[in-house]
Design an enzyme around this catalytic site. Structure first.
Site, mmCIF file in Angstrom:
data_model
loop_
_atom_site.group_PDB
_atom_site.id
_atom_site.type_symbol
_atom_site.label_atom_id
_atom_site.label_comp_id
_atom_site.label_asym_id
_atom_site.label_seq_id
_atom_site.Cartn_x
_atom_site.Cartn_y
_atom_site.Cartn_z
ATOM 1 N N ASP A 149 13.582 10.249 -8.728
ATOM 2 C CA ASP A 149 13.369 9.384 -7.574
ATOM 3 C C ASP A 149 14.665 8.677 -7.182
ATOM 4 O O ASP A 149 15.515 8.421 -8.022
ATOM 5 C CB ASP A 149 12.278 8.355 -7.923
ATOM 6 C CG ASP A 149 11.699 7.694 -6.686
ATOM 7 O OD1 ASP A 149 11.922 8.195 -5.560
ATOM 8 O OD2 ASP A 149 11.023 6.657 -6.851
ATOM 9 N N ASN A 154 3.817 13.496 -0.624
ATOM 10 C CA ASN A 154 5.100 13.541 0.089
ATOM 11 C C ASN A 154 5.021 14.217 1.457
ATOM 12 O O ASN A 154 5.954 14.121 2.251
ATOM 13 C CB ASN A 154 6.190 14.199 -0.772
ATOM 14 C CG ASN A 154 6.687 13.323 -1.910
ATOM 15 O OD1 ASN A 154 7.035 13.815 -2.977
ATOM 16 N ND2 ASN A 154 6.727 12.019 -1.701
ATOM 17 N N ARG A 162 5.795 12.257 4.744
ATOM 18 C CA ARG A 162 7.157 11.947 5.221
ATOM 19 C C ARG A 162 7.429 12.613 6.568
ATOM 20 O O ARG A 162 6.727 13.547 6.956
ATOM 21 C CB ARG A 162 8.158 12.418 4.174
ATOM 22 C CG ARG A 162 7.984 11.631 2.910
ATOM 23 C CD ARG A 162 9.038 11.951 1.902
ATOM 24 N NE ARG A 162 8.826 11.121 0.725
ATOM 25 C CZ ARG A 162 9.759 10.833 -0.152
ATOM 26 N NH1 ARG A 162 10.974 11.323 -0.019
ATOM 27 N NH2 ARG A 162 9.488 10.061 -1.177
HETATM 28 C C1 IPE Z 1 7.248 10.331 -6.546
HETATM 29 O O1 IPE Z 1 8.222 9.696 -5.786
HETATM 30 C C2 IPE Z 1 7.210 11.783 -6.213
HETATM 31 C C3 IPE Z 1 8.397 12.543 -6.582
HETATM 32 C C4 IPE Z 1 9.441 12.090 -7.195
HETATM 33 C C5 IPE Z 1 8.336 13.929 -6.234
HETATM 34 P P1 IPE Z 1 7.867 8.954 -4.425
HETATM 35 O O2 IPE Z 1 9.144 8.391 -3.928
HETATM 36 O O3 IPE Z 1 7.131 9.858 -3.525
HETATM 37 O O4 IPE Z 1 6.868 7.820 -4.938
HETATM 38 P P2 IPE Z 1 6.463 6.428 -4.323
HETATM 39 O O5 IPE Z 1 6.042 6.667 -2.906
HETATM 40 O O6 IPE Z 1 7.653 5.536 -4.397
HETATM 41 O O7 IPE Z 1 5.362 5.940 -5.206
HETATM 42 C C1 IPE Z 2 12.818 11.568 -4.653
HETATM 43 O O1 IPE Z 2 13.614 10.731 -3.865
HETATM 44 C C2 IPE Z 2 12.600 12.931 -4.049
HETATM 45 C C3 IPE Z 2 11.267 13.163 -3.506
HETATM 46 C C4 IPE Z 2 10.240 12.358 -3.617
HETATM 47 C C5 IPE Z 2 11.058 14.402 -2.782
HETATM 48 P P1 IPE Z 2 13.022 9.905 -2.655
HETATM 49 O O2 IPE Z 2 13.157 10.723 -1.420
HETATM 50 O O3 IPE Z 2 11.659 9.419 -2.945
HETATM 51 O O4 IPE Z 2 14.032 8.700 -2.589
HETATM 52 P P2 IPE Z 2 13.702 7.175 -2.249
HETATM 53 O O5 IPE Z 2 12.664 6.757 -3.228
HETATM 54 O O6 IPE Z 2 13.207 7.151 -0.844
HETATM 55 O O7 IPE Z 2 15.006 6.470 -2.437
HETATM 56 MG MG MG Z 3 10.972 7.722 -3.812
#
Ligand code: IPE
Ligand code: IPE
Ligand code: MG
Length: 244
Positions: A25, A73, A76
């Protein structure tokens, strides 16, 4: 091990967790900090993943499970989802081309029907090609959700039950209906970026996992950070409900 260049001195290689799972993350925040679009963060995140995958294999971790895309996800922006999917495509093509050298056994956790036919084809090819590899198994969670996985398992069990072919339901039997069938539960779950939650990751399998949270954003996560997590794991006292 004191002067080993790749392993921090505090990690005891004879007591490594068998199975490490990582919630990678912080890609978006990493990019934002640099004035880059979020999508750039995912490309750097993929680099970090290659680096850490190779490191885990080199030190002898048997199973590495990474959470790369959740069932949530899809919420998004479409452009970001498209970029992430194209990174998976690129990663899978590369993984297939260097598979004979890298020899990671690959498995995928998640609902595949939601993914593009091309990505599904690459995933199936990687699984098939790597079936007989041993050493390090990489489980990539793509379109994975823990609750979705449990529902999926319940539906399959119910079908077997209706057909009269279901064995008596025990924890072990149920585990075999999950994507992780045959794989030991994760000993250690790492989450980067400072968030302290599981976000629907391995709710069944992680029941007794040690949890490790670090503020490091995923694209910045290095072998040293991995060592720090492993060293912390080795300081934990796992009791599984019993007493020492
Ligand atoms: C969890 O991260 C999912 C992955 C790392 C694939 P997110 O960034 O989606 O989680 P939340 O929304 O902060 O809980
Ligand atoms: C993790 O990084 C990757 C996925 C969940 C696909 P994020 O895209 O969630 O990064 P932040 O949490 O927005 O910084
Ligand atoms: Mg994230």
């Amino acid at each position: 091990m004191a002067n080993d260049k790749t392993t921090a001195p505090q990690v005891d290689l004879s007591r490594l967790p068998r199975h490490v799972a990582i919630i990678l993350d912080g890609n978006g925040r990493w990019a934002k900090k640099r004035g880059l679009p979020r999508t750039a963060g995912h490309a750097y995140g993929a680099e970090a993943f290659r680096r850490i995958g190779n490191y885990c294999k080199a030190i002898g971790i048997e199973y590495l499970t990474v959470y790369a895309f959740s069932t949530e996800n899809w919420r998004r922006p479409p452009e970001e989802v498209r970029t992430i999917m194209s990174i998976f495509d690129k990663y899978m093509k590369e993984a297939l081309s260097i598979m004979e050298r890298d020899r990671f056994k690959m498995r995928f956790f998640g609902e595949r029907s939601g993914l593009s036919p091309e990505l599904q084809r690459l995933m199936a090819a990687a699984e098939e090609k790597s079936t007989h590899y041993d050493g390090c198994q990489m489980n990539l969670c793509i379109n994975y959700g823990g609750r979705d996985e449990i529902l999926h398992a319940v539906r399959r069990y119910a079908e077997a039950y209706k057909a009269g072919t279901a064995p008596e339901l025990t924890e072990d039997v149920f585990s075999n209906y999950l994507y992780s069938a045959g794989i030991p539960d994760p000993d250690l779950i790492i989450r980067t970026s400072g968030e302290q939650r599981l976000s629907n990751f391995l709710p069944w399998q992680g029941a007794y996992s040690e949890l490790y949270f670090t503020d490091v954003l995923w694209p910045d996560f290095t072998e040293r950070d991995m060592d720090a997590a492993l060293a912390e794991f080795q300081r934990r006292d796992r009791r599984f409900g019993g007493v020492k």
